[in-house]
Design a protein around this motif. Structure first.
Motif, PDB file in Angstrom:
ATOM      1  N   GLU A   1       0.830  -1.212   0.000  1.00 42.49           N
ATOM      2  CA  GLU A   1       0.000   0.000   0.000  1.00 42.49           C
ATOM      3  C   GLU A   1       0.862   1.259   0.000  1.00 42.49           C
ATOM      4  O   GLU A   1       0.577   2.213  -0.714  1.00 42.49           O
ATOM      5  N   VAL A   2       1.936   1.250   0.798  1.00 43.00           N
ATOM      6  CA  VAL A   2       2.805   2.425   0.887  1.00 43.00           C
ATOM      7  C   VAL A   2       3.478   2.682  -0.453  1.00 43.00           C
ATOM      8  O   VAL A   2       3.502   3.807  -0.959  1.00 43.00           O
ATOM      9  N   ALA A   3       4.015   1.619  -1.058  1.00 40.73           N
ATOM     10  CA  ALA A   3       4.713   1.761  -2.339  1.00 40.73           C
ATOM     11  C   ALA A   3       3.744   2.211  -3.431  1.00 40.73           C
ATOM     12  O   ALA A   3       4.100   3.029  -4.283  1.00 40.73           O
ATOM     13  N   ALA A   4       2.535   1.705  -3.422  1.00 47.32           N
ATOM     14  CA  ALA A   4       1.554   2.118  -4.421  1.00 47.32           C
ATOM     15  C   ALA A   4       1.211   3.598  -4.262  1.00 47.32           C
ATOM     16  O   ALA A   4       1.078   4.325  -5.247  1.00 47.32           O
ATOM     17  N   PHE A   5       1.104   4.072  -3.040  1.00 52.50           N
ATOM     18  CA  PHE A   5       0.767   5.475  -2.798  1.00 52.50           C
ATOM     19  C   PHE A   5       1.880   6.399  -3.294  1.00 52.50           C
ATOM     20  O   PHE A   5       1.616   7.422  -3.901  1.00 52.50           O
ATOM     21  N   TYR A   6       3.130   6.027  -3.015  1.00 56.07           N
ATOM     22  CA  TYR A   6       4.269   6.861  -3.409  1.00 56.07           C
ATOM     23  C   TYR A   6       4.804   6.497  -4.798  1.00 56.07           C
ATOM     24  O   TYR A   6       5.835   7.029  -5.207  1.00 56.07           O
ATOM     25  N   GLU A   7       4.117   5.570  -5.483  1.00 57.60           N
ATOM     26  CA  GLU A   7       4.487   5.136  -6.832  1.00 57.60           C
ATOM     27  C   GLU A   7       5.923   4.588  -6.860  1.00 57.60           C
ATOM     28  O   GLU A   7       6.780   5.016  -7.623  1.00 57.60           O
ATOM     29  N   CYS A   8       6.165   3.636  -5.972  1.00 55.65           N
ATOM     30  CA  CYS A   8       7.480   2.996  -5.859  1.00 55.65           C
ATOM     31  C   CYS A   8       7.330   1.489  -6.055  1.00 55.65           C
ATOM     32  O   CYS A   8       6.235   0.932  -5.982  1.00 55.65           O
ATOM     33  N   GLU A   9       8.471   0.854  -6.274  1.00 56.45           N
ATOM     34  CA  GLU A   9       8.531  -0.601  -6.413  1.00 56.45           C
ATOM     35  C   GLU A   9       9.211  -1.157  -5.171  1.00 56.45           C
ATOM     36  O   GLU A   9      10.145  -0.555  -4.646  1.00 56.45           O
ATOM     37  N   THR A  10       8.755  -2.312  -4.680  1.00 58.36           N
ATOM     38  CA  THR A  10       9.343  -2.920  -3.495  1.00 58.36           C
ATOM     39  C   THR A  10      10.188  -4.120  -3.908  1.00 58.36           C
ATOM     40  O   THR A  10       9.735  -4.986  -4.655  1.00 58.36           O
ATOM     41  N   VAL A  11      11.455  -4.147  -3.413  1.00 64.87           N
ATOM     42  CA  VAL A  11      12.373  -5.251  -3.687  1.00 64.87           C
ATOM     43  C   VAL A  11      12.778  -5.845  -2.345  1.00 64.87           C
ATOM     44  O   VAL A  11      13.246  -5.128  -1.456  1.00 64.87           O
ATOM     45  N   TYR A  12      12.607  -7.176  -2.209  1.00 71.48           N
ATOM     46  CA  TYR A  12      12.954  -7.866  -0.956  1.00 71.48           C
ATOM     47  C   TYR A  12      14.266  -8.615  -1.141  1.00 71.48           C
ATOM     48  O   TYR A  12      14.326  -9.589  -1.870  1.00 71.48           O
ATOM     49  N   GLU A  13      15.318  -8.164  -0.475  1.00 68.97           N
ATOM     50  CA  GLU A  13      16.580  -8.904  -0.460  1.00 68.97           C
ATOM     51  C   GLU A  13      16.553  -9.934   0.659  1.00 68.97           C
ATOM     52  O   GLU A  13      17.290 -10.908   0.623  1.00 68.97           O
ATOM     53  N   ASN A  14      15.748  -9.729   1.656  1.00 69.21           N
ATOM     54  CA  ASN A  14      15.578 -10.642   2.776  1.00 69.21           C
ATOM     55  C   ASN A  14      14.145 -11.164   2.721  1.00 69.21           C
ATOM     56  O   ASN A  14      13.202 -10.455   3.054  1.00 69.21           O
ATOM     57  N   GLU A  15      13.966 -12.388   2.302  1.00 66.64           N
ATOM     58  CA  GLU A  15      12.634 -12.975   2.127  1.00 66.64           C
ATOM     59  C   GLU A  15      11.900 -13.152   3.463  1.00 66.64           C
ATOM     60  O   GLU A  15      10.680 -13.099   3.511  1.00 66.64           O
ATOM     61  N   LYS A  16      12.650 -13.351   4.560  1.00 67.35           N
ATOM     62  CA  LYS A  16      12.011 -13.518   5.867  1.00 67.35           C
ATOM     63  C   LYS A  16      11.328 -12.213   6.300  1.00 67.35           C
ATOM     64  O   LYS A  16      10.314 -12.241   6.986  1.00 67.35           O
ATOM     65  N   ALA A  17      11.895 -11.083   5.889  1.00 71.13           N
ATOM     66  CA  ALA A  17      11.334  -9.784   6.266  1.00 71.13           C
ATOM     67  C   ALA A  17       9.944  -9.581   5.669  1.00 71.13           C
ATOM     68  O   ALA A  17       9.112  -8.857   6.234  1.00 71.13           O
ATOM     69  N   ARG A  18       9.675 -10.239   4.553  1.00 72.38           N
ATOM     70  CA  ARG A  18       8.389 -10.111   3.876  1.00 72.38           C
ATOM     71  C   ARG A  18       7.237 -10.538   4.803  1.00 72.38           C
ATOM     72  O   ARG A  18       6.147  -9.986   4.738  1.00 72.38           O
ATOM     73  N   HIS A  19       7.485 -11.480   5.687  1.00 68.40           N
ATOM     74  CA  HIS A  19       6.439 -12.046   6.544  1.00 68.40           C
ATOM     75  C   HIS A  19       6.472 -11.509   7.982  1.00 68.40           C
ATOM     76  O   HIS A  19       5.756 -12.030   8.842  1.00 68.40           O
ATOM     77  N   LEU A  20       7.288 -10.483   8.233  1.00 71.18           N
ATOM     78  CA  LEU A  20       7.290  -9.862   9.566  1.00 71.18           C
ATOM     79  C   LEU A  20       5.915  -9.253   9.833  1.00 71.18           C
ATOM     80  O   LEU A  20       5.323  -8.615   8.967  1.00 71.18           O
ATOM     81  N   ARG A  21       5.423  -9.468  11.030  1.00 71.25           N
ATOM     82  CA  ARG A  21       4.111  -8.928  11.382  1.00 71.25           C
ATOM     83  C   ARG A  21       4.333  -7.688  12.258  1.00 71.25           C
ATOM     84  O   ARG A  21       5.077  -7.726  13.229  1.00 71.25           O
ATOM     85  N   LEU A  22       3.641  -6.604  11.886  1.00 72.62           N
ATOM     86  CA  LEU A  22       3.858  -5.320  12.562  1.00 72.62           C
ATOM     87  C   LEU A  22       2.541  -4.647  12.920  1.00 72.62           C
ATOM     88  O   LEU A  22       1.517  -4.880  12.288  1.00 72.62           O
ATOM     89  N   TYR A  23       2.623  -3.817  13.914  1.00 73.72           N
ATOM     90  CA  TYR A  23       1.572  -2.854  14.216  1.00 73.72           C
ATOM     91  C   TYR A  23       2.135  -1.523  13.746  1.00 73.72           C
ATOM     92  O   TYR A  23       3.148  -1.045  14.262  1.00 73.72           O
TER      93      TYR A  23
ATOM     94  N   LYS B   1      12.685   2.785  -5.921  1.00 72.09           N
ATOM     95  CA  LYS B   1      12.735   1.416  -5.397  1.00 72.09           C
ATOM     96  C   LYS B   1      12.893   1.466  -3.879  1.00 72.09           C
ATOM     97  O   LYS B   1      13.750   2.166  -3.349  1.00 72.09           O
ATOM     98  N   LEU B   2      12.082   0.666  -3.203  1.00 71.81           N
ATOM     99  CA  LEU B   2      12.224   0.437  -1.771  1.00 71.81           C
ATOM    100  C   LEU B   2      12.883  -0.906  -1.582  1.00 71.81           C
ATOM    101  O   LEU B   2      12.323  -1.938  -1.971  1.00 71.81           O
ATOM    102  N   ILE B   3      14.097  -0.927  -1.024  1.00 73.88           N
ATOM    103  CA  ILE B   3      14.855  -2.147  -0.871  1.00 73.88           C
ATOM    104  C   ILE B   3      14.798  -2.576   0.593  1.00 73.88           C
ATOM    105  O   ILE B   3      15.247  -1.852   1.475  1.00 73.88           O
ATOM    106  N   VAL B   4      14.252  -3.776   0.830  1.00 78.71           N
ATOM    107  CA  VAL B   4      14.107  -4.311   2.183  1.00 78.71           C
ATOM    108  C   VAL B   4      15.275  -5.263   2.427  1.00 78.71           C
ATOM    109  O   VAL B   4      15.428  -6.256   1.731  1.00 78.71           O
ATOM    110  N   ASN B   5      16.102  -4.955   3.419  1.00 73.96           N
ATOM    111  CA  ASN B   5      17.270  -5.786   3.762  1.00 73.96           C
ATOM    112  C   ASN B   5      16.943  -6.709   4.912  1.00 73.96           C
ATOM    113  O   ASN B   5      16.270  -6.414   5.819  1.00 73.96           O
TER     114      ASN B   5
END
Length: 187
Positions: A131-153, A183-187
């Motif tokens: 949702e954040v990337a769509a709002f700011y018109e960015c692409e999300t790249v996951y270098e750390n696949e485990k981070a994709r499933h982190l649960r946050l408030y 690009k938003l790069i998640v490490n």
């Protein structure tokens, strides 16, 4: 001998008073009032203690009144000048960083009404970043696949810039996000 002279003078004065008042009936209260008036005039003059005391009260009342009025004027000045400073603060703030002002201008044309913050409760990072990337018109790249499933408030205010949102995400311990252009790069 001086005391004798004074005593003699006092006696002469007494006899003169008796001669003056012979045959007249004099009330003691009138003599007392006359003598009291003479005593006041001699010892207090025109400015007696009572008139001095009342004039001091008047001066104190005027001083307190002026002090209160100046306090009200001071409070009113700061109240009204504080409101004008708050209304002029936002335009000055937006001109400090031109990148922020252009992003805010772009966002205001897309979404003219202010929106309430979006709250994500126990949501996966992938859902939030989508949702954040769509709002700011960015692409999300996951270098750390485990981070994709982190649960946050997470509470997201759409008036924030993308860099501010990334800074908020980077406050989490197991998460680090960087931005390269669009690009938003998640490490």
């Amino acid at each position: 001998m001086k005391s004798n002279d004074k005593l003699e003078q006092l006696l002469r004065q007494m006899y003169a008073e008796e001669e003056l008042h012979k045959g007249k009936s004099i009330e003691p209260s009138s003599i007392i009032d006359e003598e009291w008036a003479k005593f006041e005039a001699t010892h207090f003059g025109k400015s007696s203690f009572f008139t001095l005391h009342s004039s001091l009260k008047k001066i104190a009342a005027v001083f307190i009144g002026v002090l209160m009025l100046s306090g009200f004027a001071y409070a009113a000045f700061h109240y009204f000048s504080g409101n004008t400073q708050r209304s002029t603060l936002n335009p000055q703030h937006s001109t400090l960083n031109p990148q922020h002002s252009t992003l805010n201008a772009q966002r205001s044309t897309l979404n003219p009404q202010p929106t309430a913050p979006i709250v994500f409760k126990d949501a996966e990072l992938e859902t939030i970043l989508h949702e954040v990337a769509a709002f700011y018109e960015c692409e999300t790249v996951y270098e750390n696949e485990k981070a994709r499933h982190l649960r946050l408030y997470f509470t997201w205010d759409k008036t924030m810039t993308i860099d501010e949102v990334i800074g908020t995400f980077n406050k989490f311990e197991r998460l680090h996000i960087t931005r390269e252009d669009k690009k938003l790069i998640v490490n």
